[in-house]
Design a protein around this motif. Structure first.
Motif, PDB file in Angstrom:
ATOM      1  N   ARG A 157      34.738 -13.726 -24.896  1.00 21.35           N
ATOM      2  CA  ARG A 157      33.295 -13.788 -24.664  1.00 21.35           C
ATOM      3  C   ARG A 157      33.014 -14.340 -23.270  1.00 21.35           C
ATOM      4  N   ALA A 158      32.549 -13.474 -22.388  1.00 25.30           N
ATOM      5  CA  ALA A 158      32.263 -13.868 -21.007  1.00 25.30           C
ATOM      6  C   ALA A 158      30.772 -13.722 -20.752  1.00 25.30           C
ATOM      7  N   ALA A 159      30.014 -14.748 -21.143  1.00 30.94           N
ATOM      8  CA  ALA A 159      28.557 -14.691 -21.040  1.00 30.94           C
ATOM      9  C   ALA A 159      28.024 -15.427 -19.820  1.00 30.94           C
ATOM     10  N   THR A 160      28.851 -16.261 -19.190  1.00 31.54           N
ATOM     11  CA  THR A 160      28.409 -17.044 -18.037  1.00 31.54           C
ATOM     12  C   THR A 160      29.247 -16.676 -16.818  1.00 31.54           C
ATOM     13  N   ASP A 161      28.786 -17.105 -15.647  1.00 27.84           N
ATOM     14  CA  ASP A 161      29.543 -16.832 -14.417  1.00 27.84           C
ATOM     15  C   ASP A 161      30.929 -17.454 -14.484  1.00 27.84           C
TER      16      ASP A 161
ATOM     17  N   GLN B 101      32.769 -18.102 -17.123  1.00 30.22           N
ATOM     18  CA  GLN B 101      33.612 -17.344 -18.053  1.00 30.22           C
ATOM     19  C   GLN B 101      34.056 -16.024 -17.429  1.00 30.22           C
ATOM     20  N   ARG B 102      33.165 -15.387 -16.681  1.00 31.69           N
ATOM     21  CA  ARG B 102      33.529 -14.115 -16.032  1.00 31.69           C
ATOM     22  C   ARG B 102      34.584 -14.338 -14.948  1.00 31.69           C
ATOM     23  N   VAL B 103      34.465 -15.446 -14.223  1.00 31.97           N
ATOM     24  CA  VAL B 103      35.470 -15.766 -13.199  1.00 31.97           C
ATOM     25  C   VAL B 103      36.834 -16.015 -13.858  1.00 31.97           C
ATOM     26  N   ALA B 104      36.825 -16.780 -14.951  1.00 34.39           N
ATOM     27  CA  ALA B 104      38.079 -17.084 -15.660  1.00 34.39           C
ATOM     28  C   ALA B 104      38.711 -15.808 -16.213  1.00 34.39           C
ATOM     29  N   LEU B 105      37.896 -14.934 -16.794  1.00 33.57           N
ATOM     30  CA  LEU B 105      38.410 -13.672 -17.344  1.00 33.57           C
ATOM     31  C   LEU B 105      39.008 -12.807 -16.251  1.00 33.57           C
ATOM     32  N   ALA B 106      38.321 -12.702 -15.126  1.00 33.34           N
ATOM     33  CA  ALA B 106      38.830 -11.884 -14.021  1.00 33.34           C
ATOM     34  C   ALA B 106      40.150 -12.435 -13.486  1.00 33.34           C
TER      35      ALA B 106
ATOM     36  N   GLY C 278      51.984 -20.355  -4.325  1.00 33.47           N
ATOM     37  CA  GLY C 278      50.638 -19.835  -4.542  1.00 33.47           C
ATOM     38  C   GLY C 278      50.147 -19.979  -5.958  1.00 33.47           C
ATOM     39  N   GLY C 279      50.573 -21.047  -6.638  1.00 33.09           N
ATOM     40  CA  GLY C 279      50.140 -21.275  -8.012  1.00 33.09           C
ATOM     41  C   GLY C 279      48.631 -21.184  -8.160  1.00 33.09           C
ATOM     42  N   VAL C 280      48.188 -20.536  -9.216  1.00 34.60           N
ATOM     43  CA  VAL C 280      46.765 -20.260  -9.432  1.00 34.60           C
ATOM     44  C   VAL C 280      46.182 -21.299 -10.386  1.00 34.60           C
ATOM     45  N   VAL C 281      45.026 -21.860 -10.033  1.00 35.65           N
ATOM     46  CA  VAL C 281      44.318 -22.801 -10.890  1.00 35.65           C
ATOM     47  C   VAL C 281      42.979 -22.183 -11.287  1.00 35.65           C
ATOM     48  N   VAL C 282      42.711 -22.106 -12.585  1.00 33.72           N
ATOM     49  CA  VAL C 282      41.428 -21.630 -13.086  1.00 33.72           C
ATOM     50  C   VAL C 282      40.765 -22.795 -13.806  1.00 33.72           C
ATOM     51  N   VAL C 283      39.574 -23.156 -13.367  1.00 30.52           N
ATOM     52  CA  VAL C 283      38.878 -24.330 -13.898  1.00 30.52           C
ATOM     53  C   VAL C 283      37.832 -23.904 -14.916  1.00 30.52           C
ATOM     54  N   PHE C 284      37.874 -24.520 -16.087  1.00 32.17           N
ATOM     55  CA  PHE C 284      36.920 -24.271 -17.168  1.00 32.17           C
ATOM     56  C   PHE C 284      36.009 -25.507 -17.243  1.00 32.17           C
ATOM     57  N   ASP C 285      34.948 -25.516 -16.435  1.00 34.05           N
ATOM     58  CA  ASP C 285      34.146 -26.726 -16.299  1.00 34.05           C
ATOM     59  C   ASP C 285      32.768 -26.623 -16.945  1.00 34.05           C
ATOM     60  N   TRP C 286      32.584 -25.624 -17.820  1.00 33.13           N
ATOM     61  CA  TRP C 286      31.313 -25.505 -18.525  1.00 33.13           C
ATOM     62  C   TRP C 286      31.435 -26.117 -19.917  1.00 33.13           C
ATOM     63  N   GLN C 287      30.319 -26.213 -20.601  1.00 39.38           N
ATOM     64  CA  GLN C 287      30.318 -26.818 -21.926  1.00 39.38           C
ATOM     65  C   GLN C 287      31.061 -25.940 -22.926  1.00 39.38           C
ATOM     66  N   SER C 288      31.602 -26.563 -23.955  1.00 41.29           N
ATOM     67  CA  SER C 288      32.399 -25.854 -24.953  1.00 41.29           C
ATOM     68  C   SER C 288      31.629 -24.677 -25.537  1.00 41.29           C
ATOM     69  N   ALA C 289      32.347 -23.531 -25.607  1.00 38.72           N
ATOM     70  CA  ALA C 289      31.759 -22.336 -26.201  1.00 38.72           C
ATOM     71  C   ALA C 289      32.323 -22.074 -27.577  1.00 38.72           C
ATOM     72  N   ARG C 290      33.070 -23.035 -28.129  1.00 38.54           N
ATOM     73  CA  ARG C 290      33.795 -22.778 -29.374  1.00 38.54           C
ATOM     74  C   ARG C 290      32.859 -22.429 -30.520  1.00 38.54           C
ATOM     75  N   ARG C 291      31.693 -23.041 -30.568  1.00 39.68           N
ATOM     76  CA  ARG C 291      30.789 -22.756 -31.668  1.00 39.68           C
ATOM     77  C   ARG C 291      30.237 -21.337 -31.589  1.00 39.68           C
ATOM     78  N   GLY C 292      30.247 -20.774 -30.385  1.00 42.38           N
ATOM     79  CA  GLY C 292      29.717 -19.420 -30.255  1.00 42.38           C
ATOM     80  C   GLY C 292      30.757 -18.342 -30.375  1.00 42.38           C
ATOM     81  N   VAL C 293      32.026 -18.755 -30.532  1.00 43.70           N
ATOM     82  CA  VAL C 293      33.111 -17.781 -30.636  1.00 43.70           C
ATOM     83  C   VAL C 293      33.815 -17.984 -31.957  1.00 43.70           C
ATOM     84  N   ALA C 294      33.927 -16.906 -32.744  1.00 47.75           N
ATOM     85  CA  ALA C 294      34.591 -17.006 -34.042  1.00 47.75           C
ATOM     86  C   ALA C 294      36.064 -17.237 -33.848  1.00 47.75           C
TER      87      ALA C 294
END
Length: 270
Positions: free
Chosen positions: A99-103, A105-110, A254-270
């Motif tokens: 579920r990529a509903a925010t910017d 989440q879309r960055v992390a998915l990409a 060139g290790g890649v770091v992806v930061v998940f700094d938004w509020q938890s989306a667990r309740r919105g994802v089954a």
């Protein structure tokens, strides 16, 4: 005494041909392969070109080999999927059902898609991936999706585990009745083409955990094999939990770091 002029072998061959419905031979011509001697079958039908038959047989055998290879690859993939030890909850996780509903989440998915698609190059460079940040934002989901692409599309093997399991396995090698040495315990985690380490820093880095994580990550570093790290810590805290030497090895190449700094989306994802 009169010598028989009959040919028993020829007579036997003639009877065999007759029983098989063969009445003789005659010249024939194939539009692709030219002249050949055809066998005359029942009702005057002629046998086909032997070169055409040979080529058709070769095609059929090649198709059979391809099918056998496909089945072998399918069986190997099934074994790999089982051996990857991805938790049941995450076995069906893909990029498509993330579920990529925010910017963010879309960055992390990409970033996850890119790492998976470029895995041969990432593996050659031993380029690690770190998914860091708040709990409940799909870090393990994306790691499982990467694992599936790496196994299915790139035919590489993956092992998913947690830091606590790694530490338990290494600790078990210290007992008097241990079935493997510490080096052999570490070897299990050095071997996979991609190692996914989840819950990194969950206990905020005990001395034993820091030592084990360094040994595992350093072993993979020396063998030029990438590691995917999942942690609820951010970069600075991760360095405190694992130690600078370990984090330096994760970042090298060139290790890649992806930061998940938004509020938890667990309740919105089954």
């Amino acid at each position: 005494m009169e010598r028989s002029s009959s040919n028993p072998l020829g007579a036997s061959l003639a009877r065999l041909q007759q029983s098989a419905g063969i009445s003789g031979t005659q010249p024939a011509k194939c539009p692709d392969h030219g002249d050949y001697i055809a066998t005359v079958l029942r009702e005057g039908q002629l046998s086909g070109c032997p070169e055409c038959s040979r080529q058709a047989q070769a095609v059929a055998e090649a198709m059979e080999r391809d099918e056998q290879q496909r089945q072998a690859v399918s069986a190997r993939l099934e074994r790999q999927l089982g051996q990857a030890l991805i938790p049941l909850r995450f076995k069906t996780k893909t990029f498509e059902n993330y579920r990529a509903a925010t910017d963010g989440q879309r960055v992390a998915l990409a970033a996850a898609r890119r790492y998976a698609a470029d895995f041969p190059a990432n593996a050659a460079a031993a380029r690690c991936l770190m998914l860091l940040g708040h709990v409940g934002n799909g870090k393990t989901h994306l790691a499982a999706a990467i694992a599936n692409v790496v196994m299915v599309e790139h035919r590489r093997n993956v092992l998913y585990t947690t830091v606590s399991r790694v530490c338990q396995q290494v600790k078990a090698s210290y007992g008097k009745e241990a079935q493997q040495s510490e080096r052999e315990a570490i070897e299990v985690f050095r071997t996979p083409d991609l190692l996914i380490l989840d819950e990194v820093g969950a206990s905020y880095g005990t001395d034993f955990e820091r030592m084990v994580m360094f040994e595992v990550i350093n072993a993979r570093y020396e063998e030029m094999k990438p590691t995917l790290v999942i942690s609820n810590l951010f970069a600075e805290a991760l360095a405190g939990a694992l130690g600078d030497r370990t984090v330096d090895r994760l970042r090298e190449g060139g290790g890649v770091v992806v930061v998940f700094d938004w509020q938890s989306a667990r309740r919105g994802v089954a």
